[in-house]
Design a protein around this motif. Structure first.
Motif, PDB file in Angstrom:
ATOM      1  N   LEU A   1       0.815  -1.215   0.000  1.00  0.00           N
ATOM      2  CA  LEU A   1       0.000   0.000   0.000  1.00  0.00           C
ATOM      3  C   LEU A   1       0.846   1.261   0.000  1.00  0.00           C
ATOM      4  O   LEU A   1       0.486   2.266  -0.640  1.00  0.00           O
ATOM      5  CB  LEU A   1      -0.935  -0.010   1.209  1.00  0.00           C
ATOM      6  CG  LEU A   1      -2.005  -1.106   1.198  1.00  0.00           C
ATOM      7  CD1 LEU A   1      -2.783  -1.122   2.512  1.00  0.00           C
ATOM      8  CD2 LEU A   1      -2.961  -0.913   0.017  1.00  0.00           C
ATOM      9  N   LEU A   2       1.973   1.240   0.709  1.00  0.00           N
ATOM     10  CA  LEU A   2       2.867   2.402   0.709  1.00  0.00           C
ATOM     11  C   LEU A   2       3.362   2.685  -0.700  1.00  0.00           C
ATOM     12  O   LEU A   2       3.374   3.845  -1.147  1.00  0.00           O
ATOM     13  CB  LEU A   2       4.049   2.167   1.649  1.00  0.00           C
ATOM     14  CG  LEU A   2       5.062   3.316   1.718  1.00  0.00           C
ATOM     15  CD1 LEU A   2       4.460   4.509   2.456  1.00  0.00           C
ATOM     16  CD2 LEU A   2       6.346   2.862   2.404  1.00  0.00           C
ATOM     17  N   VAL A   3       3.771   1.645  -1.401  1.00  0.00           N
ATOM     18  CA  VAL A   3       4.271   1.833  -2.758  1.00  0.00           C
ATOM     19  C   VAL A   3       3.155   2.291  -3.687  1.00  0.00           C
ATOM     20  O   VAL A   3       3.315   3.252  -4.454  1.00  0.00           O
ATOM     21  CB  VAL A   3       4.918   0.534  -3.286  1.00  0.00           C
ATOM     22  CG1 VAL A   3       5.194   0.638  -4.785  1.00  0.00           C
ATOM     23  CG2 VAL A   3       6.216   0.246  -2.536  1.00  0.00           C
ATOM     24  N   PHE A   4       2.016   1.625  -3.620  1.00  0.00           N
ATOM     25  CA  PHE A   4       0.936   1.960  -4.557  1.00  0.00           C
ATOM     26  C   PHE A   4       0.459   3.403  -4.368  1.00  0.00           C
ATOM     27  O   PHE A   4       0.301   4.150  -5.338  1.00  0.00           O
ATOM     28  CB  PHE A   4      -0.239   0.997  -4.404  1.00  0.00           C
ATOM     29  CG  PHE A   4      -1.334   1.248  -5.405  1.00  0.00           C
ATOM     30  CD1 PHE A   4      -1.257   0.707  -6.682  1.00  0.00           C
ATOM     31  CD2 PHE A   4      -2.428   2.034  -5.083  1.00  0.00           C
ATOM     32  CE1 PHE A   4      -2.256   0.955  -7.623  1.00  0.00           C
ATOM     33  CE2 PHE A   4      -3.426   2.282  -6.007  1.00  0.00           C
ATOM     34  CZ  PHE A   4      -3.346   1.739  -7.284  1.00  0.00           C
ATOM     35  N   PHE A   5       0.213   3.796  -3.123  1.00  0.00           N
ATOM     36  CA  PHE A   5      -0.347   5.122  -2.891  1.00  0.00           C
ATOM     37  C   PHE A   5       0.710   6.230  -2.840  1.00  0.00           C
ATOM     38  O   PHE A   5       0.509   7.300  -3.432  1.00  0.00           O
ATOM     39  CB  PHE A   5      -1.168   5.125  -1.595  1.00  0.00           C
ATOM     40  CG  PHE A   5      -2.490   4.438  -1.745  1.00  0.00           C
ATOM     41  CD1 PHE A   5      -3.560   5.079  -2.338  1.00  0.00           C
ATOM     42  CD2 PHE A   5      -2.658   3.129  -1.320  1.00  0.00           C
ATOM     43  CE1 PHE A   5      -4.785   4.455  -2.500  1.00  0.00           C
ATOM     44  CE2 PHE A   5      -3.872   2.476  -1.475  1.00  0.00           C
ATOM     45  CZ  PHE A   5      -4.941   3.141  -2.063  1.00  0.00           C
ATOM     46  N   ALA A   6       1.806   6.003  -2.124  1.00  0.00           N
ATOM     47  CA  ALA A   6       2.804   7.063  -1.974  1.00  0.00           C
ATOM     48  C   ALA A   6       3.649   7.227  -3.236  1.00  0.00           C
ATOM     49  O   ALA A   6       3.764   8.331  -3.779  1.00  0.00           O
ATOM     50  CB  ALA A   6       3.685   6.774  -0.760  1.00  0.00           C
ATOM     51  N   VAL A   7       4.238   6.123  -3.726  1.00  0.00           N
ATOM     52  CA  VAL A   7       4.967   6.211  -4.989  1.00  0.00           C
ATOM     53  C   VAL A   7       3.994   6.555  -6.108  1.00  0.00           C
ATOM     54  O   VAL A   7       4.325   7.320  -7.019  1.00  0.00           O
ATOM     55  CB  VAL A   7       5.714   4.895  -5.288  1.00  0.00           C
ATOM     56  CG1 VAL A   7       6.410   4.973  -6.648  1.00  0.00           C
ATOM     57  CG2 VAL A   7       6.731   4.589  -4.197  1.00  0.00           C
ATOM     58  N   GLY A   8       2.773   6.023  -6.005  1.00  0.00           N
ATOM     59  CA  GLY A   8       1.753   6.325  -7.009  1.00  0.00           C
ATOM     60  C   GLY A   8       1.421   7.802  -7.082  1.00  0.00           C
ATOM     61  O   GLY A   8       1.072   8.319  -8.151  1.00  0.00           O
TER      62      GLY A   8
END
Length: 245
Positions: A31-38
């Motif tokens: 979720l960190l990658v999907f939302f923050a990097v996203g």
């Protein structure tokens, strides 16, 4: 937000808790990658550096309260290394956390890649929320500068995590400090090298971006781990294990 599990035999109640914790580490990193990097990949031109930094901080803040009671919400191999060196978790559990975090980051990156591919004209190769130095840095930071920056930024983040989870009196507020620390390092680090401070977060997007993102990936694995290790050593000095407050 710390884990207290030690080695246990399979089939015990503690083993079940550890399994849940590993799932949380996988899910949290995804979720960190999907939302923050996203936020950088999908909305960077609209929200800018400040918005991306807040996206990382707010995502970390939300996950700290959602997953912290189960796994400690490390969702970062550098944090897990710090916890291991601070003797707050067993080596076996740390290894399981690292695997879950990296796999979670890869799955999160895959989902982000699938969404990004549906946006007409959006580049899904090259940058894709990855980290880099030289021509891949907004300020053309060189390799040495990026290495030092990642060590110092990761030191701050991991030190804050260790410090606010050391004192039970801060329980309930530690997620705020951790989220603010992550937002702060991103405000500083995004123009420098895109800000890693998290090897898993760097590995996932780099696998899909390819090219220079992969050749430069080593720095964003090694430097954050060094920063996390230094934070653990300093924390032992500033917050002795036998200190109650």
């Amino acid at each position: 937000m710390e884990t207290t599990e030690t080695e246990t035999e399979p089939g015990t109640a503690t083993s079940t808790v550890v399994s849940r914790a590993i799932v949380c580490e996988f899910l949290g990193t995804l979720l960190l990658v999907f939302f923050a990097v996203g936020s950088a990949v999908l909305a960077g031109e609209y929200i800018g550096t400040f918005g991306i930094a807040l996206a990382f901080g707010f995502t970390m803040l939300a996950l700290a309260y959602a997953l912290g009671p189960v796994s400690g919400c490390h969702i970062n191999p550098a944090v897990t290394l710090g916890m291991l060196l601070a003797r707050r978790m067993a080596l076996r559990t740390a290894i399981e956390y690292w695997i879950a975090q990296v796999v979670g980051a890869i799955v999160g990156s895959a989902l982000l890649f699938l969404v990004a591919k549906q946006v007409p004209g959006l580049q899904t190769h090259g940058a894709f929320g990855t980290n880099g130095w030289g021509d891949r840095s907004a300020v053309h930071l060189n390799l040495g500068g990026a290495f030092v920056a990642e060590i110092v930024m990761t030191f701050l983040f991991v030190f804050v995590v260790l410090a606010v989870t050391h004192n039970i009196a801060l329980f309930g507020f530690n997620g705020v400090a951790i989220g603010m620390a992550l937002a702060t390092v991103h405000l500083i680090g995004i123009p420098l090298d895109g800000t890693s401070v998290n090897p898993a977060r760097s590995i996932g997007p780099a696998l899909f971006a390819g090219g220079a993102a992969l050749t430069q990936l080593w720095l964003f694995i090694v430097a954050p781990l060094i920063g996390g290790a230094i934070a653990a050593v300093v924390h032992q000095i500033t917050h002795p294990p036998n200190e109650e407050s």
